[in-house]
Design an enzyme around this catalytic site. Structure first.
Site, PDB file in Angstrom:
ATOM      1  N   THR A  30      50.185  39.768  35.002  1.00  0.00           N
ATOM      2  CA  THR A  30      51.641  39.911  35.030  1.00  0.00           C
ATOM      3  C   THR A  30      52.352  38.580  35.189  1.00  0.00           C
ATOM      4  O   THR A  30      53.381  38.342  34.551  1.00  0.00           O
ATOM      5  CB  THR A  30      52.055  40.848  36.188  1.00  0.00           C
ATOM      6  OG1 THR A  30      51.406  42.112  36.023  1.00  0.00           O
ATOM      7  CG2 THR A  30      53.556  41.064  36.197  1.00  0.00           C
ATOM      8  N   ASP A  60      40.437  35.385  40.438  1.00  0.00           N
ATOM      9  CA  ASP A  60      41.382  35.575  41.538  1.00  0.00           C
ATOM     10  C   ASP A  60      40.708  36.219  42.746  1.00  0.00           C
ATOM     11  O   ASP A  60      40.977  35.844  43.898  1.00  0.00           O
ATOM     12  CB  ASP A  60      42.574  36.419  41.080  1.00  0.00           C
ATOM     13  CG  ASP A  60      42.161  37.740  40.427  1.00  0.00           C
ATOM     14  OD1 ASP A  60      40.969  37.901  40.068  1.00  0.00           O
ATOM     15  OD2 ASP A  60      43.037  38.612  40.251  1.00  0.00           O
ATOM     16  N   ARG A  61      39.794  37.156  42.503  1.00  0.00           N
ATOM     17  CA  ARG A  61      39.112  37.811  43.615  1.00  0.00           C
ATOM     18  C   ARG A  61      38.194  36.827  44.348  1.00  0.00           C
ATOM     19  O   ARG A  61      38.091  36.851  45.575  1.00  0.00           O
ATOM     20  CB  ARG A  61      38.318  39.012  43.105  1.00  0.00           C
ATOM     21  CG  ARG A  61      39.196  40.089  42.464  1.00  0.00           C
ATOM     22  CD  ARG A  61      38.347  41.198  41.843  1.00  0.00           C
ATOM     23  NE  ARG A  61      37.653  41.979  42.855  1.00  0.00           N
ATOM     24  CZ  ARG A  61      36.729  42.902  42.577  1.00  0.00           C
ATOM     25  NH1 ARG A  61      36.369  43.108  41.311  1.00  0.00           N
ATOM     26  NH2 ARG A  61      36.155  43.586  43.549  1.00  0.00           N
TER      27      ARG A  61
END
Length: 550
Positions: free
Chosen positions: A301, A400-401
């Site tokens: 996003t 990102d994790r």
């Protein structure tokens, strides 16, 4: 014999210094004068006054407390009593028997090596040197060094005062710095003899100072290179055959009888790659002591960008993720953001990228090369994250994790009594990631984000309107919109609580939950199971991974 020691010197410190004198080379040329103060404004100020009187090479000033201690750029150095080692020494590298100018240039490097070796000898801790003047353990600041010139005509040429402060226990730094600072007792979980440590640092300094005066520069630089993973990346200026040149330090190489710095010149936006060259920086190198890092998190996003000066996040921005965006479009946007916030793009010496959108990985890499002259470090399989990934197929875990897990463990997991962690990221998808008390990434859960759920409800139910996700005034809705708001919000809170509780139980029942992402501040106050909210967790994780790969 203690004829040269101040009468105010505490007995335990006098004994430790006597012991150091009796071992090997002792304190060498250090300790011609030793002054001790229970409380003083700044040990450097006293040492500077001594040096201004004339020949005071080797004079030492020690304090239990500084009320006006300082670091680089006049920043305050918190120095409470009984908590650290605070020392200043007058040194005259201009007296070196070989190349005094070079010896003067290498003085701070020499002191950093000496202190790191002393601390490691006493504690067995691995101590690294962070350019230009910090000692760090596991990327947290343990000690600082400040070099100041006397500016006195009475002092011998190239006489400097070197001050250093070492955090011995946790009271040596402010609580709010706990994520960036550490102490020996914090790392070791046992008391440290401050007097013995002080004596050990001075003995180590005397040995390395002798190396400097005797021209053993190679030995000093070899030791520094081994302990300075962050030395690379500093922007440098040097004089070449074609005039003043600039580049980014890639490390130091030794050949013939000289040390040279290896540079990577930035690539021009309009020109071809320039081949890296070597330039003799001895006595002519000007380092920008505040290199910056640009961290970029490309999500489904949003694209989030953050600029770091060391561990401090200077500025961050959020852009809409558009897969069709070109490298030039992205570069111009970033140029504008830097200009608007008066940030010097030329100071960016490193760029790291974490992306879950493959087309934009290539785009962002191109932007880094074209507009910053940098090769982006991309968080992908093979990059050192410092965290074991216990997924069946580690390459499936989103960048990102991984960086969230790294940052959460660095911030909350490295404690005397480590606990497992659950990290919740409220993004396009809401992810739940489990980290063991030993710092291992175990896996987690992925759920539709709350906005995806809201959009799906609108798209699949003909008579239901599109709504924003927000906390309703009551649980029992009395209109269709109010009922939808209640179901989305409180249903999501319930889902989060259920997963966090079950995941925590599987981890042993004492897990700490850390939340990040757009809705973290909205959801967290509604449940006692989220213990901390860290809005910049992902950017900090990218920074930490960058540091581990330098």
């Amino acid at each position: 014999m203690r004829s040269n020691l101040s009468s105010a010197l505490p007995p335990e410190l006098a004994d430790a210094l006597d012991g150091a004198r009796e071992r090997g080379d002792g304190l060498g040329g250090l300790g011609s004068t030793i002054l001790y103060f229970a409380t003083i404004g700044s040990t450097n100020d006293v040492a500077l006054a001594l040096a201004a009187q004339g020949d005071r090479d080797g004079a030492i000033v020690i304090a239990d407390e500084q009320t006006a201690g300082r670091g680089r750029r006049g920043r305050a150095w918190f120095s409470p009593p009984g908590s650290g080692v605070y020392v200043s020494v007058v040194l005259a590298p201009g007296r070196a028997r070989s190349d005094p100018a070079r010896a003067t240039t290498l003085l701070t490097v020499t002191v950093g090596v000496a202190l790191a070796e002393a601390i490691e000898a006493m504690t067995a801790l691995r101590v690294d040197i962070k350019w230009p003047n910090d000692l760090v353990v596991a990327r947290r600041k343990l000690a600082g060094i400040l070099a100041e010139s006397t500016g006195s005509a009475a002092a011998p040429a190239a006489t400097l005062v070197i001050g250093y402060g070492i955090n011995v226990n946790a009271t040596a730094y402010l609580p709010e710095l706990g994520d960036r600072a550490t102490s020996l007792e914090t790392e070791l979980s046992r008391p440290i003899d401050r007097a013995a440590l002080c004596a050990e640092t001075l003995a180590s300094l005397s040995r390395r100072y002798a190396d400097l005066l005797d021209g053993r520069f190679d030995a000093i630089l070899d030791a520094w290179r081994d302990r300075a993973p962050s030395s690379r990346g500093a922007r440098v200026t040097w004089q070449g055959a074609s005039g003043t040149q600039t580049g980014i330090m890639a490390g130091c190489v030794r050949y013939a009888d000289r040390h040279h710095c290896r540079h990577r010149r930035p690539r021009s936006a309009a020109g071809p790659d320039r081949q890296a060259d070597r330039a003799d920086c001895r006595g002519r190198r000007e380092l920008d002591l505040n290199p910056m890092l640009l961290a970029i998190d490309v999500g489904n996003t949003n694209i989030v960008l953050g600029v770091f000066d060391g561990t401090r996040l200077l500025q961050s921005w959020r852009l809409q993720t558009l897969r069709e965006r070109t490298a030039d479009e992205l570069g111009l946007l970033v140029d504008g953001l830097f200009a608007h916030h008066h940030l010097d793009k030329q100071k960016v010496t490193g760029l790291i990228l974490g992306s879950v959108v493959p087309p934009l990985t290539t785009t962002t890499r191109g932007m880094a090369e074209r507009y910053f002259g940098l090769n982006a470090l991309i968080v992908e399989p093979g990059v050192n994250t410092g965290m074991p990934i216990l997924y069946e197929n580690p390459s499936e875990v989103g960048a990102d994790r991984i960086v969230n897990a790294v940052a959460a463990y660095e911030r909350f997991g490295r404690t005397a009594s480590p606990r497992p962690l659950v990290v919740v990221d409220f993004g396009t998808a809401t992810t739940f990631d489990a980290i063991s008390a030993k710092g291992e990434y175990l896996g987690g859960a992925i759920c539709p984000g709350v906005q995806i759920s809201a959009d799906a409800l609108f798209q699949r139910a003909a008579r239901l309107p599109r709504i924003d996700v927000k906390k309703p005034s009551r649980i029992v809705g009395r209109t269709t919109v109010a009922a939808m708001e209640s179901g989305l919000f409180w249903g999501y809170v319930g889902m989060v609580e259920g997963l966090v509780r079950r995941m925590g139980d599987e981890l042993g029942g004492n897990a700490l939950c850390v939340a990040t992402g757009g809705l973290a501040d909205v959801i967290a106050p509604e449940t006692p199971l989220i213990h901390h909210v860290e809005p910049d967790l992902t950017l900090n994780g990218l920074r930490i991974v960058w540091e581990r790969n330098q």
